[in-house]
Design an enzyme around this catalytic site. Structure first.
Site, PDB file in Angstrom:
ATOM      1  N   ILE A  44       0.821  -1.209   0.000  1.00  0.00           N
ATOM      2  CA  ILE A  44       0.000   0.000   0.000  1.00  0.00           C
ATOM      3  C   ILE A  44       0.858   1.264   0.000  1.00  0.00           C
ATOM      4  O   ILE A  44       0.348   2.368   0.072  1.00  0.00           O
ATOM      5  CB  ILE A  44      -0.935   0.032   1.233  1.00  0.00           C
ATOM      6  CG1 ILE A  44      -0.124  -0.099   2.529  1.00  0.00           C
ATOM      7  CG2 ILE A  44      -2.003  -1.049   1.140  1.00  0.00           C
ATOM      8  CD1 ILE A  44      -0.919   0.202   3.782  1.00  0.00           C
ATOM      9  N   HIS A  62      -4.545  -3.982  -2.574  1.00  0.00           N
ATOM     10  CA  HIS A  62      -4.993  -3.497  -1.262  1.00  0.00           C
ATOM     11  C   HIS A  62      -5.136  -1.980  -1.217  1.00  0.00           C
ATOM     12  O   HIS A  62      -5.338  -1.407  -0.148  1.00  0.00           O
ATOM     13  CB  HIS A  62      -4.033  -3.964  -0.152  1.00  0.00           C
ATOM     14  CG  HIS A  62      -4.049  -5.445   0.042  1.00  0.00           C
ATOM     15  ND1 HIS A  62      -3.029  -6.130   0.645  1.00  0.00           N
ATOM     16  CD2 HIS A  62      -4.977  -6.371  -0.294  1.00  0.00           C
ATOM     17  CE1 HIS A  62      -3.326  -7.432   0.663  1.00  0.00           C
ATOM     18  NE2 HIS A  62      -4.505  -7.591   0.092  1.00  0.00           N
TER      19      HIS A  62
END
Ligand code: ZN
Length: 261
Positions: free
Chosen positions: A109, A125
């Protein structure tokens, strides 16, 4: 080891469409701890509130005590902000420039793949620096709204338009993100992959195993780069037990030499 690197470099030279599947190990060389999901910076550690980090950074906690969730999101965001992409991210982006059908599927991320220049990117994600309001259509970035985590502020951050709760566009524990990725997943389904790299990931999630087993069935070579053996090692044709930055830098040098000769 040199033999393996030479063989893998051969695969890169021959391939047209390479899929990189990346996990936390890719960012480890940037100085970020290898974390599980968003919480692993403190994996196995109780927070000051006495609850596991997975609970603190969960959808449920964001609904009930957003200041707790944000306290830890802030720490992770600040850690990502202090570091930057490494040589491994750079080489992956260079390979995409060389072979435009290259795809990157990342669990991370931190946004380092994008920052390094990768474009065909599936961020399963989400990305921590992307923020949005849960009440209205306001969207912004951590750079913009949180001054890149550089100065203290009251948490949770509030929407400047409606006063609603601001959250990052990532998958929190107890959530399934994926929404923004559906289009890109189609891209992956439709792609003809002829080489796969598994880098710094040990998670056997379906979105990883599905393209892997499909490729394996088609005799597509699979290369794992990971300092440790993983649940996915068995399926790989080549296992390189080393770090991502060092390995990809060496592979890039070999490819450069061969292309030049
Ligand atoms: Zn709003």
């Amino acid at each position: 080891m040199d033999n393996i690197l030479n063989a893998v470099a051969d695969c890169i030279l021959k391939a047209e469409s390479i899929l990189f599947i990346a996990g936390a190990g890719l960012s480890a060389d940037s100085g970020l701890p290898t974390y599980r999901g968003v919480g692993g910076l403190f994996e196995g550690v109780l927070t000051q509130e006495g609850i596991p980090i997975e609970e603190a950074i969960s959808n449920k906690m964001l609904q009930t005590r957003p200041e707790v969730t944000w306290k830890y999101l802030w720490q992770i965001g600040a850690a990502c902000h202090r570091t930057k992409f490494n040589r491994a991210h750079e080489v992956i982006a260079q390979i995409e420039s060389w072979k435009p059908d290259t795809l990157v599927l990342t669990q991370n991320i931190d946004g380092f793949e994008r920052a390094a220049g990768s474009k065909n990117l599936i961020e399963v994600h989400g990305r921590l620096s992307e923020l949005y309001c849960v009440n209205c259509s306001y969207r912004t970035t951590a750079e913009e709204l949180l001054a890149g985590y550089s100065k203290p502020m009251n948490l949770p951050p509030k929407c400047p338009v409606c006063g609603g709760l601001i959250r990052p566009d990532i998958e929190l524990f107890g959530e399934h993100h994926m929404s923004s990725s559906e289009e890109t997943f189609k891209m992956l389904d439709n792609a003809t992959i002829d080489l796969i790299f598994l880098i710094g990931t040990s998670r056997d999630y379906p979105y990883i195993t599905k393209p892997l087993y499909k490729a394996h069935g088609l005799n597509v070579p699979i290369v794992e780069i990971n300092p440790a053996e993983t649940a996915l090692s068995e399926i790989a044709d080549y296992n390189i037990r080393s770090t991502a930055a060092d390995t990809l830098d060496k592979l890039w040098s070999i490819c450069e030499k061969r292309r030049g000769s």
